[in-house]
Design a protein around this motif. Structure first.
Motif, PDB file in Angstrom:
ATOM      1  N   LYS A 201       1.608 -23.256   2.064  1.00  0.00           N
ATOM      2  CA  LYS A 201       0.935 -23.662   0.827  1.00  0.00           C
ATOM      3  C   LYS A 201      -0.186 -22.681   0.482  1.00  0.00           C
ATOM      4  O   LYS A 201      -1.309 -23.060   0.166  1.00  0.00           O
ATOM      5  CB  LYS A 201       0.368 -25.079   1.004  1.00  0.00           C
ATOM      6  CG  LYS A 201      -0.198 -25.719  -0.256  1.00  0.00           C
ATOM      7  CD  LYS A 201       0.824 -25.942  -1.334  1.00  0.00           C
ATOM      8  CE  LYS A 201       0.216 -26.701  -2.501  1.00  0.00           C
ATOM      9  NZ  LYS A 201       1.176 -26.909  -3.600  1.00  0.00           N
ATOM     10  N   GLU A 202       0.080 -21.393   0.528  1.00  0.00           N
ATOM     11  CA  GLU A 202      -0.935 -20.410   0.173  1.00  0.00           C
ATOM     12  C   GLU A 202      -1.253 -20.502  -1.314  1.00  0.00           C
ATOM     13  O   GLU A 202      -0.367 -20.788  -2.129  1.00  0.00           O
ATOM     14  CB  GLU A 202      -0.452 -19.000   0.515  1.00  0.00           C
ATOM     15  CG  GLU A 202      -0.397 -18.727   2.010  1.00  0.00           C
ATOM     16  CD  GLU A 202      -0.027 -17.290   2.311  1.00  0.00           C
ATOM     17  OE1 GLU A 202      -0.934 -16.499   2.631  1.00  0.00           O
ATOM     18  OE2 GLU A 202       1.165 -16.961   2.228  1.00  0.00           O
ATOM     19  N   PRO A 203      -2.510 -20.242  -1.691  1.00  0.00           N
ATOM     20  CA  PRO A 203      -2.864 -20.289  -3.114  1.00  0.00           C
ATOM     21  C   PRO A 203      -2.153 -19.190  -3.887  1.00  0.00           C
ATOM     22  O   PRO A 203      -1.765 -18.163  -3.309  1.00  0.00           O
ATOM     23  CB  PRO A 203      -4.380 -20.069  -3.116  1.00  0.00           C
ATOM     24  CG  PRO A 203      -4.662 -19.363  -1.828  1.00  0.00           C
ATOM     25  CD  PRO A 203      -3.658 -19.892  -0.844  1.00  0.00           C
ATOM     26  N   PRO A 204      -1.957 -19.392  -5.175  1.00  0.00           N
ATOM     27  CA  PRO A 204      -1.288 -18.361  -5.973  1.00  0.00           C
ATOM     28  C   PRO A 204      -2.082 -17.062  -5.958  1.00  0.00           C
ATOM     29  O   PRO A 204      -3.314 -17.068  -5.913  1.00  0.00           O
ATOM     30  CB  PRO A 204      -1.234 -18.976  -7.377  1.00  0.00           C
ATOM     31  CG  PRO A 204      -2.308 -20.027  -7.383  1.00  0.00           C
ATOM     32  CD  PRO A 204      -2.371 -20.543  -5.980  1.00  0.00           C
ATOM     33  N   ALA A 205      -1.373 -15.957  -5.980  1.00  0.00           N
ATOM     34  CA  ALA A 205      -2.026 -14.652  -5.955  1.00  0.00           C
ATOM     35  C   ALA A 205      -2.830 -14.438  -7.231  1.00  0.00           C
ATOM     36  O   ALA A 205      -2.428 -14.878  -8.317  1.00  0.00           O
ATOM     37  CB  ALA A 205      -0.984 -13.552  -5.794  1.00  0.00           C
ATOM     38  N   ARG A 206      -3.976 -13.773  -7.088  1.00  0.00           N
ATOM     39  CA  ARG A 206      -4.772 -13.438  -8.260  1.00  0.00           C
ATOM     40  C   ARG A 206      -4.026 -12.423  -9.111  1.00  0.00           C
ATOM     41  O   ARG A 206      -3.340 -11.542  -8.584  1.00  0.00           O
ATOM     42  CB  ARG A 206      -6.114 -12.842  -7.834  1.00  0.00           C
ATOM     43  CG  ARG A 206      -7.001 -13.782  -7.033  1.00  0.00           C
ATOM     44  CD  ARG A 206      -7.495 -14.923  -7.899  1.00  0.00           C
ATOM     45  NE  ARG A 206      -8.210 -14.445  -9.052  1.00  0.00           N
ATOM     46  CZ  ARG A 206      -9.504 -14.151  -9.054  1.00  0.00           C
ATOM     47  NH1 ARG A 206     -10.234 -14.306  -7.964  1.00  0.00           N
ATOM     48  NH2 ARG A 206     -10.095 -13.736 -10.154  1.00  0.00           N
ATOM     49  N   PRO A 207      -4.145 -12.501 -10.440  1.00  0.00           N
ATOM     50  CA  PRO A 207      -3.484 -11.511 -11.299  1.00  0.00           C
ATOM     51  C   PRO A 207      -3.949 -10.104 -10.958  1.00  0.00           C
ATOM     52  O   PRO A 207      -5.130  -9.864 -10.722  1.00  0.00           O
ATOM     53  CB  PRO A 207      -3.930 -11.913 -12.713  1.00  0.00           C
ATOM     54  CG  PRO A 207      -4.360 -13.344 -12.597  1.00  0.00           C
ATOM     55  CD  PRO A 207      -4.899 -13.508 -11.215  1.00  0.00           C
ATOM     56  N   ALA A 208      -3.002  -9.194 -10.878  1.00  0.00           N
ATOM     57  CA  ALA A 208      -3.332  -7.804 -10.562  1.00  0.00           C
ATOM     58  C   ALA A 208      -2.663  -6.898 -11.578  1.00  0.00           C
ATOM     59  O   ALA A 208      -1.526  -7.145 -11.996  1.00  0.00           O
ATOM     60  CB  ALA A 208      -2.855  -7.456  -9.152  1.00  0.00           C
ATOM     61  N   PRO A 209      -3.357  -5.834 -11.996  1.00  0.00           N
ATOM     62  CA  PRO A 209      -2.756  -4.929 -12.977  1.00  0.00           C
ATOM     63  C   PRO A 209      -1.564  -4.191 -12.400  1.00  0.00           C
ATOM     64  O   PRO A 209      -1.506  -3.908 -11.200  1.00  0.00           O
ATOM     65  CB  PRO A 209      -3.904  -3.968 -13.310  1.00  0.00           C
ATOM     66  CG  PRO A 209      -4.831  -4.036 -12.133  1.00  0.00           C
ATOM     67  CD  PRO A 209      -4.716  -5.433 -11.614  1.00  0.00           C
ATOM     68  N   ASP A 210      -0.621  -3.889 -13.249  1.00  0.00           N
ATOM     69  CA  ASP A 210       0.547  -3.112 -12.853  1.00  0.00           C
ATOM     70  C   ASP A 210       0.145  -1.643 -12.809  1.00  0.00           C
ATOM     71  O   ASP A 210      -0.208  -1.061 -13.840  1.00  0.00           O
ATOM     72  CB  ASP A 210       1.670  -3.335 -13.871  1.00  0.00           C
ATOM     73  CG  ASP A 210       2.922  -2.563 -13.534  1.00  0.00           C
ATOM     74  OD1 ASP A 210       2.914  -1.816 -12.528  1.00  0.00           O
ATOM     75  OD2 ASP A 210       3.914  -2.672 -14.278  1.00  0.00           O
ATOM     76  N   PRO A 211       0.166  -0.999 -11.631  1.00  0.00           N
ATOM     77  CA  PRO A 211      -0.274   0.403 -11.552  1.00  0.00           C
ATOM     78  C   PRO A 211       0.571   1.347 -12.392  1.00  0.00           C
ATOM     79  O   PRO A 211       0.132   2.453 -12.712  1.00  0.00           O
ATOM     80  CB  PRO A 211      -0.144   0.724 -10.053  1.00  0.00           C
ATOM     81  CG  PRO A 211       0.801  -0.299  -9.508  1.00  0.00           C
ATOM     82  CD  PRO A 211       0.606  -1.526 -10.337  1.00  0.00           C
TER      83      PRO A 211
END
Length: 506
Positions: A201-211
């Motif tokens: 039940k890991e928290p959702p990943a933070r939004p990250a920019p597409d390199p």
């Protein structure tokens, strides 16, 4: 009431199955540890609370209700740096205590806080003492069982937490000893993080920019997201009256507003202008407390710099009285702004903007082409303001024009800083050039504000029958400060302009 303490700790896990049966190695002789004293075993029962979408866990915060052990109660842990957290505690109660709930409001907002995970720990504690018997650190070995929705996980971990005033280098020495004995630094930053991972039940990943996304829109949105994160993360610090927190929140407001204006051909102003107005309002409410703080420290330093023979009357007491009266009002104003429904609505609106950004056609263009045009528009706007201010005679009208130029310098600097990830060195050079202009203009504006405050102090002292000589002396110093800034500006602007034109942005 809530109490706060700073935790500096390091967590370890065993690298080989069954190694936990041997326990942690003896640390006697490691980095000044003369004695290891067994403090016994305690059974701990902790229930961790979060929103259903785990907003606290996603940002590295933990909120728990724990029974057992010496510190039963509610605990909120706020990350400060890797391995360092502030623990804010409150007495046991059936619901989340108000002083803790308010510290997570910027993240939780209107979402409910509900039990997410239960951790049962059998903790053996030892005290690590120096040769004089003083506590250096506390060593805990925890046999942990995590329970979530019928899923369980077990593990054993070792934690070393420094005592107040202990040298953080002790943790490095302990780590070397542990590594030789088959322990490593834990991959999980907290028990909760490991429990969520172990129970799926890991928290959702933070939004990250597409390199791979080199568009102007991608870079602008990444910058905006960083500023929104700052706005949210410093909210608890403002409530706790932490140094620099108000300043950082206020700067985030300015940077967001500035980006909306600079990149108005990338983001639709019909969507961003109302948000910018709300950010302006919030910045003003926060600014009252920050401005008061800066002025107070400045006047204290000025008084300390004067010879004793020039301190006429109870000037230090007068300054404290003046500051206390203002502080109560400005701090109340800042906290009221954070507690107002408009603030939570603003944060929700900013999240919605980032989720579904109102991008214009320019946003799809390569950043290397679209961003320099926006930055240079701000630079030219600043140049017009500086030229206008320098054309005026000294006086109130020039003061206002110089203040407008200062705001223009900030905007040009922020624009260049926002573009630095895309444009690199040229944007960085321009930002430094604009910062130099902002600094000299800031000195001038600070003097204008200080003189207004000194008028207030002078009238208060006069009304109380106190000498006003010292306040008049400081007023004269501020006038000289403003004159120096005005003399320095042409040369600073000429150098900054030259550097800007050589920055290869256009």
């Amino acid at each position: 009431m809530a109490d706060t303490k700073r935790e500096i700790e390091r967590k370890f896990e065993f690298t080989k199955p069954g190694a936990e049966q041997r326990g942690a190695p003896d640390l006697t002789g490691t980095a000044g540890i003369a004695t290891v004293v067994d403090r016994g075993v305690a059974d701990l029962d902790a229930v961790y609370y979060d929103t259903p979408d785990q907003r606290l866990a996603a940002d590295g915060l933990t909120l728990r209700r724990r029974t057992g052990g010496k510190d039963a109660g509610w605990h909120l842990k706020l990350p400060v740096a890797p391995g360092t957290r502030d623990e804010v505690s409150a007495a046991l109660s059936d619901t989340v205590p108000g002083p803790l709930a308010v510290l997570v409001r910027s993240r939780v907002r209107d979402a409910p806080l509900e039990p997410q995970v239960r951790l049962l720990s059998s903790r053996r504690t030892s005290h690590l003492l120096d040769a004089g018997g003083s506590l250096l650190a506390e060593l805990s070995t925890d046999a942990v069982t995590a329970e979530r929705d019928g899923t369980t996980a077990t593990w054993t971990e070792v934690e070393v937490e420094l005592a107040d005033g202990s040298d953080p280098a002790l943790l490095d020495a302990v780590q070397k000893t542990f590594e030789k004995a088959g322990l490593k630094v834990s991959d999980a930053p907290s028990k909760l993080a490991r429990a969520l991972a172990e129970t799926g039940k890991e928290p959702p990943a933070r939004p990250a920019p597409d390199p791979a996304d080199e568009t102007a829109g991608a870079y602008v949105l990444a910058y905006l997201r960083a500023q929104v994160d700052t706005l949210v993360s410093y909210d608890p610090g403002v409530r706790r009256n932490q140094p620099d927190s108000v300043h950082q929140m206020r700067v985030a407001c300015r940077r967001l507003r500035s980006a909306f204006k600079t990149y108005r051909k990338i983001l639709d102003r019909e969507a961003t202008d109302p948000i910018g107005e709300e950010l302006r309002r919030l910045g003003e409410e926060l600014g009252a407390d920050r401005d008061r703080e800066v002025l107070h420290e400045h006047f204290r330093a000025q008084l300390a710099d004067l010879p004793h023979t020039l301190l006429a009357g109870p000037v230090h007491k007068r300054l404290r009285t003046w500051n206390s009266a203002r502080r109560t009002a400005t701090r109340r104003r800042a906290l009221a702004a954070l507690d107002h429904p408009r603030h939570l609505a603003l944060l929700d609106t900013l999240d919605a903007l980032l989720t579904d950004p109102p991008l214009l056609p320019q946003a799809a263009k390569p950043a290397a082409k679209a961003l320099p045009k926006a930055i240079l528009r701000d630079y030219r706007r600043l140049a017009t303001r500086v030229d206008h201010a320098l054309s005026l005679d000294p006086g109130q009208e020039r003061d206002h024009a110089l203040h407008d130029a200062r705001k223009g310098a900030k905007r040009a600097r922020y624009a260049a800083e926002a573009a630095e990830p895309a444009l690199g060195k040229p944007a960085r050079k321009l930002a430094k050039a604009m910062e130099a202009v902002q600094d000299v203009l800031g000195e001038h504006q600070d003097s204008v504000v200080a003189r207004t405050a000194l008028h207030d102090l002078t009238h208060q002292a006069h009304g109380a029958g106190e000498p006003s000589f010292t306040w008049g002396l400081l007023h004269g110093r501020e006038e000289a400060r403003a004159e120096r800034s005005e003399r320095d500006l042409p040369a600073v602007w000429a150098e900054a302009s030259d550097r800007a034109l050589r920055s290869a942005l256009g």
